[in-house]
Write a protein that holds these residues in place. Structure first.
Motif, PDB file in Angstrom:
ATOM      1  N   UNK A 113      55.171  77.369  54.713  1.00 27.50           N
ATOM      2  CA  UNK A 113      56.392  78.323  53.805  1.00 27.50           C
ATOM      3  C   UNK A 113      55.247  79.103  53.025  1.00 27.50           C
ATOM      4  N   UNK A 114      56.139  79.960  51.862  1.00 24.91           N
ATOM      5  CA  UNK A 114      55.572  80.785  51.201  1.00 24.91           C
ATOM      6  C   UNK A 114      54.394  80.312  49.821  1.00 24.91           C
ATOM      7  N   UNK A 115      54.235  78.973  50.155  1.00 23.34           N
ATOM      8  CA  UNK A 115      53.747  78.607  48.649  1.00 23.34           C
ATOM      9  C   UNK A 115      52.295  79.160  48.470  1.00 23.34           C
ATOM     10  N   UNK A 152      51.786  92.797  48.555  1.00 23.49           N
ATOM     11  CA  UNK A 152      51.735  92.562  47.108  1.00 23.49           C
ATOM     12  C   UNK A 152      53.230  92.975  46.455  1.00 23.49           C
ATOM     13  N   UNK A 153      53.814  93.883  47.188  1.00 25.52           N
ATOM     14  CA  UNK A 153      55.437  94.208  47.053  1.00 25.52           C
ATOM     15  C   UNK A 153      56.116  93.146  47.379  1.00 25.52           C
ATOM     16  N   UNK A 154      56.030  92.959  48.817  1.00 27.33           N
ATOM     17  CA  UNK A 154      57.186  92.287  49.517  1.00 27.33           C
ATOM     18  C   UNK A 154      57.230  90.629  48.965  1.00 27.33           C
ATOM     19  N   UNK A 155      56.100  90.253  48.666  1.00 31.62           N
ATOM     20  CA  UNK A 155      56.157  88.937  48.126  1.00 31.62           C
ATOM     21  C   UNK A 155      57.401  88.776  47.121  1.00 31.62           C
ATOM     22  N   UNK A 156      57.568  89.781  46.198  1.00 28.79           N
ATOM     23  CA  UNK A 156      58.409  89.498  45.052  1.00 28.79           C
ATOM     24  C   UNK A 156      59.999  89.754  45.647  1.00 28.79           C
ATOM     25  N   UNK A 157      59.997  90.466  46.734  1.00 32.83           N
ATOM     26  CA  UNK A 157      61.340  90.475  47.243  1.00 32.83           C
ATOM     27  C   UNK A 157      61.893  89.389  47.900  1.00 32.83           C
ATOM     28  N   UNK A 158      60.752  88.120  48.246  1.00 32.35           N
ATOM     29  CA  UNK A 158      61.072  86.980  48.655  1.00 32.35           C
ATOM     30  C   UNK A 158      61.323  86.254  47.220  1.00 32.35           C
ATOM     31  N   UNK A 159      60.567  86.449  46.406  1.00 28.44           N
ATOM     32  CA  UNK A 159      60.461  85.326  45.265  1.00 28.44           C
ATOM     33  C   UNK A 159      61.839  85.428  44.410  1.00 28.44           C
ATOM     34  N   UNK A 181      72.814  87.699  37.170  1.00 30.47           N
ATOM     35  CA  UNK A 181      72.720  87.299  38.370  1.00 30.47           C
ATOM     36  C   UNK A 181      72.139  86.034  38.397  1.00 30.47           C
ATOM     37  N   UNK A 182      72.461  85.066  39.215  1.00 29.22           N
ATOM     38  CA  UNK A 182      71.860  83.759  39.306  1.00 29.22           C
ATOM     39  C   UNK A 182      70.497  83.704  39.645  1.00 29.22           C
ATOM     40  N   UNK A 183      69.982  84.481  40.392  1.00 29.34           N
ATOM     41  CA  UNK A 183      68.550  84.339  40.939  1.00 29.34           C
ATOM     42  C   UNK A 183      67.803  85.148  40.242  1.00 29.34           C
ATOM     43  N   UNK A 184      68.143  85.593  39.105  1.00 24.23           N
ATOM     44  CA  UNK A 184      67.236  86.480  38.213  1.00 24.23           C
ATOM     45  C   UNK A 184      65.880  85.633  37.782  1.00 24.23           C
ATOM     46  N   UNK A 185      64.989  86.365  37.687  1.00 26.64           N
ATOM     47  CA  UNK A 185      63.554  85.388  37.428  1.00 26.64           C
ATOM     48  C   UNK A 185      63.878  84.664  36.316  1.00 26.64           C
ATOM     49  N   UNK A 186      64.549  85.050  34.988  1.00 24.70           N
ATOM     50  CA  UNK A 186      64.762  84.084  33.962  1.00 24.70           C
ATOM     51  C   UNK A 186      66.215  84.900  33.684  1.00 24.70           C
ATOM     52  N   UNK A 187      67.248  83.967  33.732  1.00 28.43           N
ATOM     53  CA  UNK A 187      68.705  84.334  33.596  1.00 28.43           C
ATOM     54  C   UNK A 187      68.626  84.556  31.990  1.00 28.43           C
ATOM     55  N   UNK A 188      69.337  85.707  31.683  1.00 25.01           N
ATOM     56  CA  UNK A 188      69.595  85.971  30.137  1.00 25.01           C
ATOM     57  C   UNK A 188      70.565  84.842  29.546  1.00 25.01           C
TER      58      UNK A 188
END
Length: 380
Positions: A37-39, A261-268, A328-335
């Protein structure tokens, strides 16, 4: 002070593209990850496939032409060249709107929403919802200049945005942003309240948890996000906020490294059901990476973290202008509204979105456009 506004078109030299292909073809790859996986990070097979496509099939000239469909300009503000898209609406009553990206994004994030915002009639909407859209590249990002001295943090960028809107003749405007764009938009709403009619944001990382007793479901969701981010997802931020220069040598030299470095965040950080290509095309992902690669902006973009989390901390803000928030439900930390109310004293709009993540306009352009129209309709 130079107040000239100069036309700009993206025109990457062929030599840069030839060098890119050579570097991609000669990448020295590590061994594969030890998990399925991506872990442990971006899987080797996928990033090799992406970089192979980048070298052999991706057509930058075609993608460049698509980005150049937007009118672009540069102007000098506070000694730094600022690149921006300026898309004027055909509707005279349009509201000026400045929209700001973050890291690891770029103006590419907004390529699907600018035209519907500018000309709603052509996209099934109402002329009363039209905007004149201004979309700048953050200092040190994309085709904006790279600061040559320290001090270009969030507040100074917001000051520059206020100058930009004034220079364009917009005495009253709205502002929207995500990621660092949310922070800049927040600061702009505080600093230029006489001209900024209202702000809309999708992230509020500066809002501190304020839990009394048992957390509400909204708070529990955000607390879970905070813990996960701290444990598994914030290493990039620590590196960029402490040693951006050290990181810059590797990423500026290696396109495969910059892409990973960038695309990992488009997965996460996206609502992508486990894979970024479930929500973005490969070309879209590479368009965004290209704005970092062709401008060699790995280090200069990372320094925004150093400016914000390093020796000189950002100051707290109190925003009194009307504020809209989309969760947005998959935000890093939802407000969380309760956590935000001390800093945003005039929250007039709150939306729980049905899907989407950190790159809202890029991931869910239709929802984003509808949300922005709904909020700013109240301020027209």
């Amino acid at each position: 002070m130079d107040e000239l506004i100069n036309p700009f078109r993206i025109a990457v030299p062929d030599a840069v593209l030839t060098d890119l292909k050579s570097r991609l073809r000669n990448t020295r790859w590590p061994e594969t990850e030890l998990v399925d996986d991506w872990s442990q990070g971006v899987p080797l097979k996928w990033i090799k496939d992406v970089c192979g496509y980048w070298a052999e099939q991706y057509d930058w000239k075609k993608r460049e032409a698509a980005l150049n469909r937007f009118a672009q300009f540069t102007t000098d503000i506070d000694g730094l060249g600022i690149h921006f898209i300026h898309a004027r609406s055909p509707h005279s009553q349009a509201t000026p709107l400045i929209i700001t990206h973050g890291w690891p994004g770029s103006v590419v994030e907004f390529h699907k929403v600018i035209e519907p915002l500018v000309d709603p009639v052509a996209h099934g909407g109402n002329a009363a919802d039209a905007f004149h859209v201004v979309c700048p590249s953050l200092p040190g990002f994309g085709f904006s200049g790279k600061p040559t001295a320290t001090g270009w943090g969030v507040d100074r960028i917001a000051q520059a945005w206020a100058v930009l809107m004034d220079r364009l003749g917009y005495a009253r405007y709205g502002a929207q942003g995500g990621d660092w764009g949310s922070a800049v938009t927040t600061s702009l709403g505080e600093q230029d309240a006489d001209h900024c009619a209202g702000i809309h944001i999708t992230l509020a990382m500066s809002a501190r948890p304020n839990v009394e007793g048992q957390p509400t479901p909204e708070e529990a969701r955000a607390l879970k996000g905070i813990q996960y981010y701290a444990d598994w997802d914030s290493g990039y931020s620590k590196q960029q906020s402490t040693r951006p220069q050290t990181l810059g040598y590797a990423l500026t030299d290696s396109p495969s490294g910059q892409a990973a470095w960038i695309l990992e965040k488009f997965w996460a950080w996206t609502d992508c059901n486990g894979h970024p290509e479930n929500i973005f095309t490969r070309d879209e992902l590479l368009d965004n990476v290209m704005l970092y690669w062709v401008t060699a902006s790995a280090a200069s973009s990372a320094r925004l973290y150093w400016e914000s989390f390093g020796p000189k901390k950002r100051t707290a803000h109190t925003v009194k202008v009307p504020t809209g928030v989309a969760v947005f439900p998959k935000e890093i930390v939802t407000p969380v509204r309760k956590w935000m109310e001390a800093s945003y004293t005039n929250i007039t709009h709150w939306s729980e979105m049905p899907k989407g993540g950190h790159f809202a306009a890029f991931e869910q352009p239709d929802l984003f456009v509808r949300e922005v129209r709904d909020y700013f309709r109240k301020l027209r």
